[in-house]
Enzyme design. Structure first.
Site, PDB file in Angstrom:
ATOM      1  N   ASP A 220     -49.210  -1.762 -27.824  1.00 11.88           N
ATOM      2  CA  ASP A 220     -49.103  -1.837 -26.595  1.00 11.88           C
ATOM      3  C   ASP A 220     -49.105  -0.475 -25.856  1.00 11.88           C
ATOM      4  O   ASP A 220     -48.212   0.481 -25.947  1.00 11.88           O
ATOM      5  CB  ASP A 220     -47.945  -2.647 -26.099  1.00 11.88           C
ATOM      6  CG  ASP A 220     -48.468  -3.487 -24.801  1.00 11.88           C
ATOM      7  OD1 ASP A 220     -48.936  -2.740 -23.541  1.00 11.88           O
ATOM      8  OD2 ASP A 220     -48.221  -4.685 -24.533  1.00 11.88           O
TER       9      ASP A 220
ATOM     10  N   ASP B 194     -52.041  -1.478 -21.040  1.00 17.76           N
ATOM     11  CA  ASP B 194     -51.404  -2.059 -20.026  1.00 17.76           C
ATOM     12  C   ASP B 194     -52.221  -1.711 -18.642  1.00 17.76           C
ATOM     13  O   ASP B 194     -52.601  -0.915 -18.312  1.00 17.76           O
ATOM     14  CB  ASP B 194     -50.156  -1.870 -19.815  1.00 17.76           C
ATOM     15  CG  ASP B 194     -49.138  -2.626 -19.004  1.00 17.76           C
ATOM     16  OD1 ASP B 194     -49.024  -3.932 -19.154  1.00 17.76           O
ATOM     17  OD2 ASP B 194     -48.238  -1.891 -17.992  1.00 17.76           O
TER      18      ASP B 194
ATOM     19  N   GLU C  48     -56.043  -4.870 -20.570  1.00 19.10           N
ATOM     20  CA  GLU C  48     -55.566  -5.829 -19.557  1.00 19.10           C
ATOM     21  C   GLU C  48     -55.990  -5.563 -18.359  1.00 19.10           C
ATOM     22  O   GLU C  48     -55.938  -4.923 -17.563  1.00 19.10           O
ATOM     23  CB  GLU C  48     -53.833  -5.756 -19.626  1.00 19.10           C
ATOM     24  CG  GLU C  48     -53.281  -7.093 -18.745  1.00 19.10           C
ATOM     25  CD  GLU C  48     -51.944  -6.811 -17.915  1.00 19.10           C
ATOM     26  OE1 GLU C  48     -51.332  -7.704 -17.754  1.00 19.10           O
ATOM     27  OE2 GLU C  48     -51.565  -5.523 -17.915  1.00 19.10           O
TER      28      GLU C  48
ATOM     29  N   HIS D  77     -47.219 -12.837 -22.298  1.00 14.55           N
ATOM     30  CA  HIS D  77     -45.656 -12.998 -21.892  1.00 14.55           C
ATOM     31  C   HIS D  77     -45.360 -12.731 -20.390  1.00 14.55           C
ATOM     32  O   HIS D  77     -44.495 -12.658 -19.832  1.00 14.55           O
ATOM     33  CB  HIS D  77     -45.271 -11.387 -22.556  1.00 14.55           C
ATOM     34  CG  HIS D  77     -45.983 -10.382 -22.029  1.00 14.55           C
ATOM     35  ND1 HIS D  77     -47.081  -9.942 -22.257  1.00 14.55           N
ATOM     36  CD2 HIS D  77     -45.432  -9.322 -21.348  1.00 14.55           C
ATOM     37  CE1 HIS D  77     -47.619  -8.984 -21.618  1.00 14.55           C
ATOM     38  NE2 HIS D  77     -46.514  -8.416 -20.953  1.00 14.55           N
ATOM     39  N   ASP D  78     -46.732 -12.912 -19.480  1.00 15.56           N
ATOM     40  CA  ASP D  78     -46.688 -12.832 -17.911  1.00 15.56           C
ATOM     41  C   ASP D  78     -47.077 -14.206 -17.294  1.00 15.56           C
ATOM     42  O   ASP D  78     -47.116 -14.404 -16.146  1.00 15.56           O
ATOM     43  CB  ASP D  78     -47.589 -11.825 -17.552  1.00 15.56           C
ATOM     44  CG  ASP D  78     -47.386 -10.334 -17.961  1.00 15.56           C
ATOM     45  OD1 ASP D  78     -46.002 -10.152 -18.092  1.00 15.56           O
ATOM     46  OD2 ASP D  78     -48.034  -9.406 -18.245  1.00 15.56           O
TER      47      ASP D  78
HETATM   48  C1  GLC Z   1     -48.570  -5.595 -17.216  1.00 14.10           C
HETATM   49  C2  GLC Z   1     -47.443  -6.344 -18.389  1.00 14.10           C
HETATM   50  C3  GLC Z   1     -46.322  -7.005 -17.561  1.00 14.10           C
HETATM   51  C4  GLC Z   1     -45.627  -5.689 -17.063  1.00 14.10           C
HETATM   52  C5  GLC Z   1     -46.644  -4.935 -16.033  1.00 14.10           C
HETATM   53  C6  GLC Z   1     -46.213  -3.417 -15.662  1.00 14.10           C
HETATM   54  O1  GLC Z   1     -48.865  -6.460 -16.619  1.00 14.10           O
HETATM   55  O2  GLC Z   1     -48.049  -7.249 -18.972  1.00 14.10           O
HETATM   56  O3  GLC Z   1     -45.563  -7.169 -18.162  1.00 14.10           O
HETATM   57  O4  GLC Z   1     -44.561  -6.091 -15.843  1.00 14.10           O
HETATM   58  O5  GLC Z   1     -48.052  -4.580 -16.579  1.00 14.10           O
HETATM   59  O6  GLC Z   1     -46.176  -2.753 -16.560  1.00 14.10           O
END
Ligand code: GLC
Length: 528
Positions: free
Chosen positions: A99, A201, A264, A325-326
């Protein structure tokens, strides 16, 4: 499976490292823990492991607030543990994806400590500093993704800094060329250590409007929704110039053999596909979250798959995600029966599937008692129903007290029923969801039509979604019953006369179908 790129025909498996396997009895998962479970992943049949951040971090956002891009948090182990993980992953023919969190650092990162020390510090411009408006208020109306203003006033230097997430996560300034170079060096640091790619990310956030104009209000917003949705994010993210940055990242990866860039991106399909980049110079796989966001019914899914397939640029390879995980776990969202149909969908659509750890054992709803809430978003905006803790609970390996995850109480509670719902118990149950995942993965790996074949929708009605996958003369048909009712399906050429390859109930194998097939409630069938 011959000579196709691994990230096209392979299956990605996401591990949230805090919750996969604890090896040192502190209730938090770690790298040696992951290494000790690699044989499970080989047996499951996945190809690549993506691990959420393992870097040094104050853990305000559980590792997405990085204070050193080139290290390992002691909670997770050491760089030597990391090297061992890479070696063990590769020894088994698997790939490792890290990541990469380039949009923001922790406010404890030495770069930010320097940047905030004075207006003339050489790293001042590595972050986003703006003067207050004449009345002292923040430079514009942008809102943090976790609620509240996205601007934090710094008394010492009299300016605000921008943070799209927590105030402990200041955004980096990707318009600064030195910062870019420093970040590409970070990529090289890990590529040189052997990682096979990155999941980047919030990649669509990297560049913000050059003039920092106010975001317009969202007329559809209402107060039970998170505050971030009160504005349309037209100026704070998804800016044209971001594609230049992504192409630069991509060039860094292209300097190495066979690496993958995954982005992402939470955007509607027509915006999402722009992240393949001009002439495919962008992300190999811009994450496609449409299945997470859609209503769970056959017509909506059929429509979104058609739209996505039609929107893909020439040569752009599709991908599918059911959870991360979100996001609420798939079994929590659609129920245990439909979770099996969802598994068949994920593993038979055209494109790279990303699985989320624990979905293969059907982890469902978990209540987090108020005194055990960990997620900073839930702490900032409590009770809206966006707590991310339920999807981050520990992996359930066996029937022992802490599910084989740890020898002590884990950092988040275990899901209820873990004594029955775990890898050991479900492995021994021939009809379990875990064995369904194994069967689906085996079939996908052994069938080019599923792994890399073409996709063609089959006209179906009501609660059934059907499609054909084909490669050369190999053809498979998939029919999914998205309802709890039995449904007869009429079959026309080329599906009539096929045999059942796999049912989500793991029976009926080899049954010959005529011009009709009866789908049981919540049943998915692969015919071939
Ligand atoms: C992304 C991650 C998330 C995090 C956010 C800020 O969306 O997947 O878990 O809180 O970025 O880094």
């Amino acid at each position: 499976m011959p000579a196709e790129t691994w990230w096209k025909n392979g299956i990605v498996y996401q591990i949230y490292p805090r919750s996969f396997q604890d090896s040192n009895g502190d209730g938090v998962g770690d790298l040696p823990g992951i290494t000790s479970r690699l044989d499970y992943l080989v047996d499951l049949g996945i190809d690549a492991v993506w691990i959420s951040p393992i870097y040094p971090s104050p853990m305000a956002d559980f590792g997405y607030d990085v204070s050193d891009y080139c290290g390992v948090h002691p909670l997770f182990g050491t760089l030597a543990d990391f090297d061992r993980l890479v070696a063990e992953v590769h020894r088994r023919g698997l790939k490792l994806i890290l990541d990469f969190v380039p949009n923001h650092t922790s406010d404890q990162h030495p770069w930010f400590v320097e940047s905030r020390s004075s207006r003339s510090n050489p790293k001042r411009d590595w972050y986003i500093w703006r003067d207050p408006r004449p009345d002292g208020s923040p430079p514009n109306n942008w809102v943090s993704n976790f609620g509240g203003s996205a601007w934090e006033f710094d008394e010492a230097t009299g300016q605000y800094y921008y943070h799209a997430f927590l105030r402990q996560q200041p955004d980096l300034n990707w318009r600064n060329p030195e910062l870019r170079e420093a970040m590409y060096d970070v990529l090289r640091f890990w590529l040189d250590r052997g990682v096979d790619g990155f999941r980047v990310d919030v990649i669509w956030h990297l560049i913000k409007d050059a003039e920092f104009r106010d975001n317009p209000p969202n007329p559809a917003w209402h107060p039970e929704r998170p505050e971030i949705e009160s504005l349309l994010q037209v100026h704070s993210s998804d800016q044209e110039e971001v594609h230049e940055v992504i192409a630069e990242m991509r060039r860094v990866l292209d300097g190495y053999r066979d690496r993958v860039l995954i982005g992402e991106i939470y955007l509607p399909t027509e915006r999402l596909v722009a992240y393949y980049g001009k002439d495919l110079s962008g992300a190999h796989l811009p994450f496609n979250f449409q299945l997470i966001q859609t209503a769970w019914n056959a017509r909506a899914i059929a429509k979104l798959v058609d739209e996505y397939e039609a929107a893909l640029p020439q040569g752009g390879w599709p991908n599918w995600v059911l959870g991360n995980h979100d996001q609420p776990r798939i079994a929590a969202r659609v129920g245990a029966e439909q979770a099996r149909v969802a598994a068949m969908l994920l593993l038979t659509l055209r494109g790279t599937p990303t699985m989320y750890y624990g979905d293969e054992i059907g982890i469902g709803r978990v209540e987090i008692p108020p005194d055990r809430v960990q997620d900073p978003w839930e702490k900032n905006e409590p009770g809206l129903g966006f707590n991310r803790d339920p999807e981050r609970t520990p992996m359930q390996w066996d029937a022992s007290r802490f599910a084989g995850f740890s020898t002590v109480e884990p950092w988040l509670p275990l899901a209820p029923g873990h004594e029955r719902q775990n890898v050991a118990v479900l492995s021994a149950d021939p009809g379990s969801i875990l064995n369904l995942y194994r069967a689906l993965i085996r079939l996908r790996r052994g069938t080019r039509a599923l792994a890399i074949g073409d996709y063609q929708p089959i006209r179906t009605e009501g609660h059934v979604f059907g499609f054909l996958r084909s490669h050369g003369s190999e053809r498979l048909a998939v029919f999914l019953n998205l309802s709890g009712e039995p449904i007869p399906v009429k079959l026309v050429s080329p599906c009539d006369g096929m045999r059942v390859k796999l049912s989500t109930f793991l029976d009926r194998v080899d049954e010959r179908v005529g011009s009709n097939v009866a789908l049981r409630p919540n049943e998915g069938l692969i015919l071939g």
